[in-house]
Design an enzyme around this catalytic site. Structure first.
Site, short mmCIF file in Angstrom:
data_model
loop_
_atom_site.label_atom_id
_atom_site.label_comp_id
_atom_site.label_asym_id
_atom_site.label_seq_id
_atom_site.Cartn_x
_atom_site.Cartn_y
_atom_site.Cartn_z
CG ASP A 103 -1.85 1.29 1.35
OD1 ASP A 103 -2.49 1.23 0.03
OD2 ASP A 103 -2.62 1.26 1.63
CG HIS B 146 -4.09 10.40 2.10
ND1 HIS B 146 -5.28 11.29 2.92
CD2 HIS B 146 -3.80 9.51 2.75
CE1 HIS B 146 -5.15 9.83 3.99
NE2 HIS B 146 -4.04 9.07 3.90
CD GLN C 267 -3.88 4.32 10.83
OE1 GLN C 267 -5.06 4.21 10.25
NE2 GLN C 267 -2.98 4.68 9.68
MN MN Z 1 -3.64 2.56 2.17
#
Ligand code: MN
Length: 422
Positions: free
Chosen positions: A132, A139, A246
């Protein structure tokens, strides 16, 4: 060979369909009384490629017997573009307006064609490895502003290499798979100790992922100029994330359990050939990148992307309209960087773009950014608010390209977030 942009099919295709005869994507499907096999789609019709092969339509291309009678596309795409490209072109030929070979043979048509409503789509490839990336500058900047320092939102490495991490492939699933809210450790800033329970901050990440169709040898690097030879096509990728898990777990080794409880992909792999008319230049990269990351030509694609949320028993509501063209790092640079150290790649590997956010407020590709860390909740039609995804919300992502009358799309990725398992 460039596909004829004016070509029409004898199968009816609506002007808003993602699947005109110029698309010819590849997927794996099954019907109620048949095994998994390879397919393409035109309009609302699923075309059984194994049945076409049995009827002799691919004779002359030298395909291995039974290549489409499989539950993954890996063996087919491993044949390479010198085979997959003529297969696509031949399919377009069989279904083009003036061709009677299949059109005028009802008994053959009955073996080959299925209404999309009578089919179930399965994972198109067996995913070996999954990477990823984090390649949208908007972002990365937004996340940096929220969690670090607005004056130094990007880490010093960000404009010099496409940042990424190795994810987990076992939990990549097909559209229509519903995902339970994950449980895990979280710790708020004010608490002394972590707690255990269902995540309170389940989020989506709007991404596209490319799939490799050619392997490289351990020790070899794929230059940017050759990267697209290794890329078969792309799917929409909803990289579900639990923001509270996270935040507590990611130091110092990066994403882990917040990211591997389910990533959901669209069923049709749209080939690079189909996306050819939609190439656009990427953003100018300043400072200049190192020579191994420099790329010639246009490797960004103008793919419009929508995210919608459908609360239980409600209408869907759009929360994001972004575009793949905003990517700072393109797919050729991503693959060149992935392999620059000699890391080998395999057929069926998947490479997520990272959340695709754009410069405007309605182009943000995650709830984290849309609701700005919970400070700007989204108003839903039923009066409720969303900071993150609620139980029984359905997340829908759609993607398509449009140029004059030509529309080529990916279809959609749909997933419902179920309550945490007890
Ligand atoms: Mn991602």
């Amino acid at each position: 060979m460039e596909m004829d942009l004016m070509m029409k099919s004898w199968i009816e295709v609506g002007s808003e369909s993602d699947f005109p005869i110029q698309n010819i994507p590849f997927g794996i499907f099954r019907t109620q009384d048949g095994g998994a096999r390879a397919a393409t789609r035109i309009g609302d019709v699923v075309v059984d490629l194994h049945a076409l092969a049995l009827d002799g339509f691919f004779d002359g291309l030298g395909l291995p017997p039974g290549i489409f009678n499989r539950d993954t596309l890996n063996p087919f795409i491993a044949l390479g573009k010198s085979v997959t490209r003529p297969v696509r072109e031949l399919i377009a030929e069989i279904f083009s307006e003036g061709n009677p070979e299949l059109r005028d043979h009802p008994e053959k048509r009955a073996r080959v064609l299925f209404p999309v409503t009578e089919t179930e789509m399965l994972m198109p490839v067996k995913v070996g490895d999954y990477t990823d990336f984090y390649s949208s500058i908007e972002h990365a900047t937004n996340v940096g502003i929220m969690f670090r320092d607005p004056a130094n939102a990007l880490f010093p490495n960000w404009k010099h290499l496409p940042v990424g991490y190795h994810g987990r492939s076992s939990s990549i699933v097909i559209s229509g798979t519903n995902i339970h809210r994950p449980k895990g450790q979280t710790k708020t800033d004010t608490a002394d100790l972590p707690e255990f329970g269902p995540s309170r901050q389940v989020d989506f990440e709007l991404e596209l992922a490319f799939i490799t169709g050619k392997k490289s040898e351990l020790g070899d690097s794929v230059p940017t100029a050759e990267a697209e030879d290794y890329i078969f096509g792309l799917v929409i990728f909803n990289d579900l994330s639990a923001r509270d898990i996270q935040r507590w777990e990611y130091v110092p080794l990066g994403p882990f359990l917040a990211k591997n409880f389910g990533s959901v992909v669209s069923p049709w792999i749209v080939t690079l050939e189909a996306l050819e008319p939609f190439r656009v230049p990427g953003p100018k990269q300043v400072p200049a990148v190192l020579p191994y990351l420099q790329s010639e030509g246009n490797h960004n694609f103008d793919v419009q992307l929508d995210v919608l949320i459908r609360p239980e028993n409600q209408q869907e509501q759009r929360v994001c309209h972004s575009n793949y063209k905003y990517m700072y790092w393109n797919l050729a640079q991503q693959l060149a960087h992935q392999t620059v150290n000699g890391c080998n790649i395999n057929v069926g590997d998947m490479y997520g773009s990272g959340t695709i956010s754009g410069p405007m407020p309605d182009t943000l590709g995650s709830m984290l950014e849309i609701a700005w860390k919970g400070t700007r909740p989204v108003k839903m039609a039923d009066g409720s608010e969303r900071k993150y995804i609620h139980d029984n919300d359905t997340i829908i992502m759609r993607g398509y390209c449009r140029k004059e009358k030509l529309r080529i799309g990916f279809g959609e990725v749909v997933t419902k977030i179920l309550p945490a398992k007890p």
